[in-house]
Structure formats: structure tokens, C-alpha cells
Motif scaffolding. Structure first.
Motif, PDB file in Angstrom:
ATOM      1  N   ARG B 113       0.818  -1.217   0.000  1.00 40.05           N
ATOM      2  CA  ARG B 113       0.000   0.000   0.000  1.00 40.05           C
ATOM      3  C   ARG B 113       0.852   1.269   0.000  1.00 40.05           C
ATOM      4  O   ARG B 113       0.321   2.373   0.035  1.00 40.05           O
ATOM      5  CB  ARG B 113      -0.935   0.022   1.214  1.00 40.05           C
ATOM      6  N   SER B 114       2.156   1.110  -0.046  1.00 37.39           N
ATOM      7  CA  SER B 114       3.017   2.299  -0.015  1.00 37.39           C
ATOM      8  C   SER B 114       2.934   3.029  -1.360  1.00 37.39           C
ATOM      9  O   SER B 114       2.623   2.431  -2.396  1.00 37.39           O
ATOM     10  CB  SER B 114       4.462   1.889   0.265  1.00 37.39           C
ATOM     11  N   ALA B 115       3.198   4.305  -1.342  1.00 40.73           N
ATOM     12  CA  ALA B 115       3.345   5.126  -2.560  1.00 40.73           C
ATOM     13  C   ALA B 115       2.214   4.878  -3.557  1.00 40.73           C
ATOM     14  O   ALA B 115       1.048   5.067  -3.225  1.00 40.73           O
ATOM     15  CB  ALA B 115       4.715   4.875  -3.169  1.00 40.73           C
ATOM     16  N   ASN B 116       2.559   4.449  -4.761  1.00 39.21           N
ATOM     17  CA  ASN B 116       1.552   4.182  -5.790  1.00 39.21           C
ATOM     18  C   ASN B 116       2.021   2.993  -6.626  1.00 39.21           C
ATOM     19  O   ASN B 116       3.169   2.544  -6.479  1.00 39.21           O
ATOM     20  CB  ASN B 116       1.306   5.439  -6.640  1.00 39.21           C
ATOM     21  N   PRO B 117       1.170   2.435  -7.475  1.00 40.08           N
ATOM     22  CA  PRO B 117       1.533   1.167  -8.144  1.00 40.08           C
ATOM     23  C   PRO B 117       2.853   1.216  -8.914  1.00 40.08           C
ATOM     24  O   PRO B 117       3.642   0.266  -8.836  1.00 40.08           O
ATOM     25  CB  PRO B 117       0.350   0.924  -9.092  1.00 40.08           C
ATOM     26  N   ALA B 118       3.105   2.280  -9.650  1.00 36.72           N
ATOM     27  CA  ALA B 118       4.338   2.325 -10.452  1.00 36.72           C
ATOM     28  C   ALA B 118       5.576   2.419  -9.564  1.00 36.72           C
ATOM     29  O   ALA B 118       6.604   1.794  -9.853  1.00 36.72           O
ATOM     30  CB  ALA B 118       4.291   3.499 -11.423  1.00 36.72           C
ATOM     31  N   ILE B 119       5.478   3.180  -8.492  1.00 34.26           N
ATOM     32  CA  ILE B 119       6.617   3.287  -7.562  1.00 34.26           C
ATOM     33  C   ILE B 119       6.850   1.944  -6.875  1.00 34.26           C
ATOM     34  O   ILE B 119       8.004   1.535  -6.661  1.00 34.26           O
ATOM     35  CB  ILE B 119       6.374   4.401  -6.515  1.00 34.26           C
ATOM     36  N   ARG B 120       5.782   1.236  -6.525  1.00 38.49           N
ATOM     37  CA  ARG B 120       5.958  -0.072  -5.873  1.00 38.49           C
ATOM     38  C   ARG B 120       6.674  -1.071  -6.782  1.00 38.49           C
ATOM     39  O   ARG B 120       7.272  -2.027  -6.300  1.00 38.49           O
ATOM     40  CB  ARG B 120       4.601  -0.630  -5.433  1.00 38.49           C
ATOM     41  N   GLU B 121       6.599  -0.854  -8.086  1.00 33.24           N
ATOM     42  CA  GLU B 121       7.316  -1.725  -9.026  1.00 33.24           C
ATOM     43  C   GLU B 121       8.796  -1.371  -9.118  1.00 33.24           C
ATOM     44  O   GLU B 121       9.579  -2.111  -9.690  1.00 33.24           O
ATOM     45  CB  GLU B 121       6.692  -1.635 -10.427  1.00 33.24           C
ATOM     46  N   ALA B 201      -4.756   7.318  -0.611  1.00 36.12           N
ATOM     47  CA  ALA B 201      -3.618   6.531  -1.092  1.00 36.12           C
ATOM     48  C   ALA B 201      -2.722   7.440  -1.920  1.00 36.12           C
ATOM     49  O   ALA B 201      -3.106   8.551  -2.277  1.00 36.12           O
ATOM     50  CB  ALA B 201      -4.117   5.358  -1.936  1.00 36.12           C
ATOM     51  N   GLY B 202      -1.530   6.958  -2.230  1.00 37.18           N
ATOM     52  CA  GLY B 202      -0.643   7.698  -3.109  1.00 37.18           C
ATOM     53  C   GLY B 202       0.164   8.776  -2.417  1.00 37.18           C
ATOM     54  O   GLY B 202       0.760   9.616  -3.076  1.00 37.18           O
ATOM     55  N   ASP B 203       0.183   8.740  -1.113  1.00 40.88           N
ATOM     56  CA  ASP B 203       0.889   9.757  -0.337  1.00 40.88           C
ATOM     57  C   ASP B 203       1.808   9.084   0.675  1.00 40.88           C
ATOM     58  O   ASP B 203       1.628   7.922   1.002  1.00 40.88           O
ATOM     59  CB  ASP B 203      -0.135  10.583   0.461  1.00 40.88           C
ATOM     60  N   TYR B 204       2.734   9.867   1.207  1.00 41.72           N
ATOM     61  CA  TYR B 204       3.496   9.368   2.349  1.00 41.72           C
ATOM     62  C   TYR B 204       2.590   9.383   3.578  1.00 41.72           C
ATOM     63  O   TYR B 204       1.800  10.312   3.753  1.00 41.72           O
ATOM     64  CB  TYR B 204       4.692  10.267   2.636  1.00 41.72           C
ATOM     65  N   PRO B 205       2.738   8.394   4.450  1.00 45.59           N
ATOM     66  CA  PRO B 205       1.976   8.447   5.704  1.00 45.59           C
ATOM     67  C   PRO B 205       2.580   9.462   6.674  1.00 45.59           C
ATOM     68  O   PRO B 205       3.808   9.563   6.768  1.00 45.59           O
ATOM     69  CB  PRO B 205       2.096   7.020   6.247  1.00 45.59           C
ATOM     70  N   VAL B 206       1.730  10.194   7.371  1.00 47.98           N
ATOM     71  CA  VAL B 206       2.242  11.123   8.388  1.00 47.98           C
ATOM     72  C   VAL B 206       2.553  10.375   9.683  1.00 47.98           C
ATOM     73  O   VAL B 206       3.319  10.867  10.518  1.00 47.98           O
ATOM     74  CB  VAL B 206       1.269  12.288   8.657  1.00 47.98           C
ATOM     75  N   ALA B 207       1.943   9.219   9.848  1.00 46.60           N
ATOM     76  CA  ALA B 207       2.227   8.374  11.018  1.00 46.60           C
ATOM     77  C   ALA B 207       1.909   6.927  10.650  1.00 46.60           C
ATOM     78  O   ALA B 207       1.024   6.670   9.831  1.00 46.60           O
ATOM     79  CB  ALA B 207       1.401   8.810  12.217  1.00 46.60           C
ATOM     80  N   ILE B 208       2.658   6.011  11.246  1.00 51.65           N
ATOM     81  CA  ILE B 208       2.503   4.576  10.977  1.00 51.65           C
ATOM     82  C   ILE B 208       2.565   3.823  12.303  1.00 51.65           C
ATOM     83  O   ILE B 208       3.408   4.127  13.149  1.00 51.65           O
ATOM     84  CB  ILE B 208       3.647   4.029  10.088  1.00 51.65           C
ATOM     85  N   VAL B 209       1.685   2.823  12.471  1.00 51.46           N
ATOM     86  CA  VAL B 209       1.801   1.880  13.580  1.00 51.46           C
ATOM     87  C   VAL B 209       1.786   0.471  12.989  1.00 51.46           C
ATOM     88  O   VAL B 209       0.845   0.094  12.287  1.00 51.46           O
ATOM     89  CB  VAL B 209       0.654   2.031  14.600  1.00 51.46           C
TER      90      VAL B 209
END
Lengths: 151, 297
Positions: B113-121, B201-209
Motif C-alpha cells: 500500500r506504499s506510494a503508488n503502483p508504479a513506484i511499488r514496481e 492513497a498515493g501519499d506518504y503516511p504522516v504516522a505509521i503503527v
């Protein structure tokens, strides 16, 4: 040292620096201006091209890593002046937008149609996550894509 | 002469450009090249961070060694005790490989789910770990909660270390050394990844757990590992929250309440996307989401 690239089926050479972003070579050397260098961060999708059939942001792709790859830009999606399926349906549905984000969307959706014939509305939304439109929208494009998948 | 091919720029002018990108055909060749380049060289994996150097007003290195086409670094091996992930494995490939292994839900979600589909590739797991300035990396907290180990190699051999230690030393990694693989132990556990991007989606998360728990036969938390990313400059475990959950049934609301009481230990980072206080204030909600997702796993 000259780089050898295959762009829209044509063998071309470039003397760009190895770390030059592909989008700059496409636009400045080959005059293929469909891909737009907008964010240069891989977020917006305006520079999306197909590299060996997969969507890739050409702003983050260095010239050195596309040596020997097949690159397709939006200008190369139609064959012998025949629009591809998604292009034709987008035109028929009047779902065409301006040239800033739209070429990248067409590139991403071309890949979706060839790899996900079963794609749902949510799948289409997910596939367009990296193609940002800041002025018009997505719904007509998604509707048209569903129609293209059904035909 | 190192096999493979190196693309050199014409030595005509001094400007902000890499003089060469050597595409290494094997790990051994990559290590040789990095050793020869020394401080003038660097690893080029997916390139999604390095290619944005001009935007950050950072000069490119003179020489890059591209590792994306080395078979050893692009492999994922799923064993009975551990999963070994090559450093050049992309986020998309990692998410696909782990899709049916529920104990790795946290990592599959982080990668998928990080970034976007092309970046994940393009973006690699090794790059995610080895970029000290990238505070919002999704896979770092996910791997922290899975107790991952990192293997580093140089011409002189290999060493393995806990991810926590690697995060402390990664910015001082000697020239000629690179992350080769990530080793994640397998176990019966429930895991989940909760991230808060500013858009869906398609953004950096501001926080992650990222959360991993082992539940005993009577439904109590036997072991817990919780990691927080993007809130501070470097992802880290939330050990006080882990300790507070042990011995109790996992309950999303209860976990969120405890997180509210303990969140003052975080000193958030200010950024253009979100201020420090906002990142910290999002943590209890993300703990609730992560716990609920783990319970549903």
C-alpha cells in the motif's frame, strides 16, 4: 558513450548523462512531449510511460537503466493511426481531459486493460493512484474504462 | 575490468550529474565496483530516492552501482523458519510473495500500500531500509515489529545484525558495503499495519503503527512488538505500549486508551505535510486500527 534505446518501436541513440531522467530525453532529444515533467517525484504520473510493458514514472528512471528496454510513450500507443481500445473508448465517452495528466492516465489504463480484464471500479481507482488530476476529475474516466473492459 | 556494463558520460563539463552508472550482473561484481569506487560510489537500487536528489538540492555521487539486475539480490526465499528477502526485491514483488502468509500481513500491507503502483514496481526493500533521511518508509516499522535482521556484505565478508542496530549505524556504513538481504523469522502471530496518508492513497503516511502479537490459548497477549514510523526521524519500537498489552486480552479500544496515556514519549517531527503534534496525536487512532485489523486476521 551513446545510449541505445527503443522508443515506440524505433531504435534511437542518446548522448545524455547516465543519470538523466528518461522524461528529459523523450522530450528534449526525441521531441515526444506527451510525457510531462510535473512533480519530478514519481507522485503525479504525468510522465508515465511503459517500460517493457509496465507503467513507470520516466522522471525517476535514469537513462542508463533503459538501455535495451522497450519504451512506449503515449505517442506510441496507437498503431497505424488506430487508437488502442482505451483511447477509442475515452474519446467516444468524451472522457478526454487536457494534456497535463491525461497522457499518463492513458498509459496506466492501457496497462490495466491488458493485465486486468476483470478489473472492478475499485481496481481502476487503485491503478490510477499514481495519476493525479488537479483540475477535472476521474469519474468519467473510470466509467469509460469500465466500458472498455466490457467491450 | 568488471563484467557487466557501465554507462559513462562524456567528460566535457563539470555539472551535477553522475559520471557513471554501472549495472552489476552479480552481487560479487557489485561489491567489487563499490570497493573500487570507495566514497565516490553508492548503491543504486530502485532509484526512487536518488533520482529526486536535485529536488532536495543534493548533488549526485560520481558513480552508482545498479543492483536491480542481480539475481541474488532479487530473490525471496520462504523457508520453514525464516523468510529471506533480497535487498533489491521491489515492494510489489514482496507484497505478492507474502499475500497468502497471514503472519506477514503487516509487511504485505506495508509493501503493498506504499506510494503508488508504479513506484511499488521500482522501490526496493533494501532502499527503504538504507535511506536514513526517509522517515516515512512503510517497511521499516513493519520489519521492526517482525524482529527482522539485516545482512550486510562487503568484499571482506558478510555480517548480520538486528534491524534496530542497523538503523543506528546505517548512515555510517563504510563505502563498499551494502545491504544484501533481510531475514524475517516465522512464527504464529497476528500482525497489522496502520498508516495515515493525507489522501486515501498515493501519499506518504504522516504516522505509521505496525503491530505483531502472539495470543495464548486463553486469548491473552503473550508477546507484542509495536513499531512507530514517520512520527520521529527514525522508526522505533513502542516498548512501553508493548509491555502494557502483555497478559491482557487484545482489545482495540483498550489498546487505544493505553496508547493515549503513553504517547507523550514521542517527539514528533515537523514537516511540510504535517506538524509534529499532529503526528503524535494520530497514534492512538492508528493503534486502534492496527489492533482491530490484527484481531480480524
Amino acid at each position: 558513450m551513446a545510449l541505445s534505446l527503443t522508443v515506440n518501436g524505433d531504435r534511437v541513440t542518446s548522448t545524455a548523462d547516465p543519470a538523466s531522467p528518461l522524461v528529459d530525453i523523450l522530450r528534449e532529444e526525441l521531441h515526444l512531449t506527451g510525457a510531462k515533467p510535473v512533480c519530478r517525484e514519481g507522485f503525479c504520473g504525468a510522465c508515465m510511460v511503459l517500460i517493457d510493458g509496465k507503467p513507470a514514472p520516466s522522471c525517476l528512471t535514469p537513462a542508463a537503466l533503459v538501455e535495451g528496454c522497450e519504451i512506449q510513450t503515449v505517442e506510441g500507443l496507437a498503431t497505424r493511426s488506430q487508437l488502442n481500445r482505451i483511447q477509442a473508448v475515452l474519446e467516444a465517452c468524451d472522457a478526454v481531459q487536457c494534456g497535463m495528466c491525461f497522457p499518463g492516465m492513458v498509459v496506466s489504463l492501457t496497462h490495466l486493460l491488458t493485465t486486468r480484464p476483470d478489473a472492478t471500479r475499485e481496481d481502476i481507482r487503485a491503478a490510477l493512484t499514481g495519476n493525479i488530476c488537479r483540475c477535472t476529475g476521474y469519474e468519467r474516466i473510470i466509467d469509460a474504462t469500465l466500458l472498455a473492459l466490457a467491450t | 575490468m568488471i563484467p557487466g556494463f557501465s554507462v559513462q558520460s562524456a567528460p566535457t563539463e563539470a555539472h551535477n550529474a553522475a559520471a557513471s552508472i554501472y549495472v552489476a550482473p552479480s552481487l560479487a561484481n557489485a561489491l567489487d565496483a563499490l570497493s573500487e569506487y570507495g566514497a565516490a560510489g553508492a548503491v543504486f537500487a530502485g532509484g526512487t530516492w536518488i533520482m529526486r536528489s536535485p529536488i532536495r538540492h543534493e548533488p549526485l555521487r560520481a558513480h552508482y552501482v545498479a543492483i536491480g539486475r542481480t539475481a541474488e539480490l532479487g530473490a525471496i526465499r520462504i523457508g520453514t523458519d525464516v523468510v529471506e528477502v533480497g535487498a533489491a526485491v521491489t515492494h510489489a514483488a514482496l507484497a505478492a510473495a507474502l499475500a497468502d502468509l497471514s503472519e506477514f500481513d503487516v509487511l504485505a500491507a506495508a509493501a503493498g500500500r506504499s506510494a503508488n503502483p508504479a513506484i511499488r514496481e521500482m522501490a526496493t526493500i533494501g532502499g527503504n531500509l538504507a535511506t536514513p533521511d526517509f522517515a516515512a518508509a512503510d517497511c521499516v516499522p513493519a520489519l521492526l515489529c517482525l524482529d527482522a535482521e539485516i545482512e550486510i556484505a562487503g568484499r571482506d565478508g558478510r555480517e548480520r545484525m538486528k534491524l534496530e542496530h542497523f538503523l543506528k549505524i546505517r548512515s555510517t556504513l563504510a563505502p563498499g558495503r551494502l545491504v544484501t538481504q533481510i531475514v524475517v523469522p516465522r512464527s504464529e502471530r497476528k500482525t497489522a499495519h496502520a498508516r495515515l496518508p493525507l489522501r486515501k492513497a498515493g501519499d506518504y503516511p504522516v504516522a505509521i503503527v505496525s503491530l505483531s502479537v502472539t495470543i495464548d490459548a486463553v486469548g491473552r497477549v503473550q508477546a507484542a512488538r509495536i513499531a512507530v514510523g514517520s512520527v520521529e526521524p527514525i522508526a522505533r519500537r513502542w516498548e512501553r505500549l508493548e509491555a502494557a498489552l502483555i497478559g491482557r486480552p487484545l482489545d482495540a479500544e483498550g489498546a487505544a486508551r493505553t496508547a493515549t496515556e503513553l504517547a507523550d514519549e514521542f517527539v514528533g517531527r515537523d514537516g511540510v505535510d504535517a506538524p509534529a503534534w499532529y503526528r503524535v496525536s494520530m497514534l492512538p487512532g492508528l493503534v486502534r486500527r492496527a489492533a482491530a485489523a490484527a484481531l480480524g486476521a
